[in-house]
Each structure stands twice: as C-alpha cells, then as structure tokens.
Scaffold this motif. Structure first.
Motif, mmCIF file in Angstrom:
data_model
loop_
_atom_site.group_PDB
_atom_site.id
_atom_site.type_symbol
_atom_site.label_atom_id
_atom_site.label_comp_id
_atom_site.label_asym_id
_atom_site.label_seq_id
_atom_site.Cartn_x
_atom_site.Cartn_y
_atom_site.Cartn_z
ATOM 1 N N MET A 1 -23.447 7.887 63.028
ATOM 2 C CA MET A 1 -23.114 8.039 64.433
ATOM 3 C C MET A 1 -24.171 8.857 65.170
ATOM 4 S SD MET A 1 -20.479 6.254 65.111
ATOM 5 C CE MET A 1 -20.038 6.804 66.733
ATOM 6 N N THR A 2 -24.986 9.579 64.443
ATOM 7 C CA THR A 2 -25.992 10.379 65.147
ATOM 8 C C THR A 2 -27.032 9.513 65.842
ATOM 9 O OG1 THR A 2 -27.300 10.589 63.128
ATOM 10 C CG2 THR A 2 -25.720 12.354 63.596
ATOM 11 N N ALA A 3 -27.217 8.281 65.386
ATOM 12 C CA ALA A 3 -28.172 7.368 66.019
ATOM 13 C C ALA A 3 -27.501 6.495 67.082
ATOM 14 C CB ALA A 3 -28.833 6.493 64.965
ATOM 15 N N PHE A 4 -26.203 6.610 67.250
ATOM 16 C CA PHE A 4 -25.479 5.762 68.179
ATOM 17 C C PHE A 4 -26.045 5.798 69.597
ATOM 18 C CE2 PHE A 4 -21.769 4.813 70.929
ATOM 19 C CZ PHE A 4 -21.581 3.499 70.549
ATOM 20 N N PRO A 5 -26.421 6.971 70.128
ATOM 21 C CA PRO A 5 -26.969 6.997 71.483
ATOM 22 C C PRO A 5 -28.250 6.170 71.646
ATOM 23 C CG PRO A 5 -26.313 9.201 70.833
ATOM 24 C CD PRO A 5 -26.223 8.328 69.607
ATOM 25 N N LYS A 6 -28.916 5.851 70.554
ATOM 26 C CA LYS A 6 -30.155 5.075 70.626
ATOM 27 C C LYS A 6 -29.906 3.570 70.667
ATOM 28 C CE LYS A 6 -32.668 8.548 67.989
ATOM 29 N NZ LYS A 6 -33.399 8.803 66.751
ATOM 30 N N VAL A 7 -28.656 3.130 70.478
ATOM 31 C CA VAL A 7 -28.342 1.705 70.461
ATOM 32 C C VAL A 7 -28.587 1.116 71.841
ATOM 33 C CG1 VAL A 7 -26.496 0.001 70.184
ATOM 34 C CG2 VAL A 7 -26.658 1.931 68.606
ATOM 35 N N ASN A 8 -29.281 -0.008 71.885
ATOM 36 C CA ASN A 8 -29.587 -0.689 73.126
ATOM 37 C C ASN A 8 -28.392 -1.549 73.535
ATOM 38 O OD1 ASN A 8 -30.496 -2.396 75.159
ATOM 39 N ND2 ASN A 8 -32.506 -2.664 74.254
ATOM 40 N N GLY A 9 -27.577 -1.031 74.423
ATOM 41 C CA GLY A 9 -26.371 -1.723 74.849
ATOM 42 C C GLY A 9 -26.650 -3.051 75.524
ATOM 43 N N ILE A 10 -27.732 -3.134 76.275
ATOM 44 C CA ILE A 10 -28.082 -4.388 76.942
ATOM 45 C C ILE A 10 -28.393 -5.463 75.904
ATOM 46 C CG2 ILE A 10 -29.772 -5.506 78.449
ATOM 47 C CD1 ILE A 10 -29.958 -2.775 79.929
ATOM 48 N N ALA A 11 -29.114 -5.105 74.854
ATOM 49 C CA ALA A 11 -29.426 -6.070 73.793
ATOM 50 C C ALA A 11 -28.156 -6.534 73.095
ATOM 51 C CB ALA A 11 -30.401 -5.462 72.787
ATOM 52 N N ILE A 12 -27.211 -5.623 72.890
ATOM 53 C CA ILE A 12 -25.944 -5.993 72.255
ATOM 54 C C ILE A 12 -25.190 -6.981 73.140
ATOM 55 C CG2 ILE A 12 -23.642 -5.148 71.607
ATOM 56 C CD1 ILE A 12 -25.024 -2.606 70.606
#
Length: 65
Positions: A1-12
C-alpha cells in the motif's frame, strides 16, 4: 500500500473494463469463484493465450518505478 499513491488512475480507467472482462471470464473456470455448473464452461488454450497476451499488453501501461 505504500506505493498506492503512485498508481496512475487515468491509466487504470483506460483498461479496467478489459481487465474486469478477463477476470470475470476466469472466475467462471475456477471452482473457488462464481462457477455455475449449468454453464459447463471449458476454457481453451487459445482463449488462455489471448487473455494472457491482453493482460501483458495492459501491464506495459504500468511501468515499474
């Protein structure tokens, strides 16, 4: 979960329908998921290869950081 903020929501958002379609199809083949016996789904190697290829292409949209 520590990397969650780095997830590209637009790409998802651009691929979630395809990922969900593959997920739902896979769930029909796995006893531990929604697998209605009356449908008698039998996956083929060709279908598996297509789904794998599709998932590999989606994965390329999410480079490792």
């Amino acid at each position: 979960m520590t990397a969650f903020p780095k997830v590209n929501g637009i790409a998802i958002d651009g691929c979630k329908d395809e990922v969900n379609e593959i997920f739902e199809r896979c769930c029909g083949y796995i006893d531990g998921h929604s697998n209605p016996e009356e449908l008698n789904l039998q996956p083929t190697l060709s279908e598996l290869e297509q789904d794998l290829k599709a998932m590999q292409e989606i994965k390329k949209k999410f480079p490792k950081n």
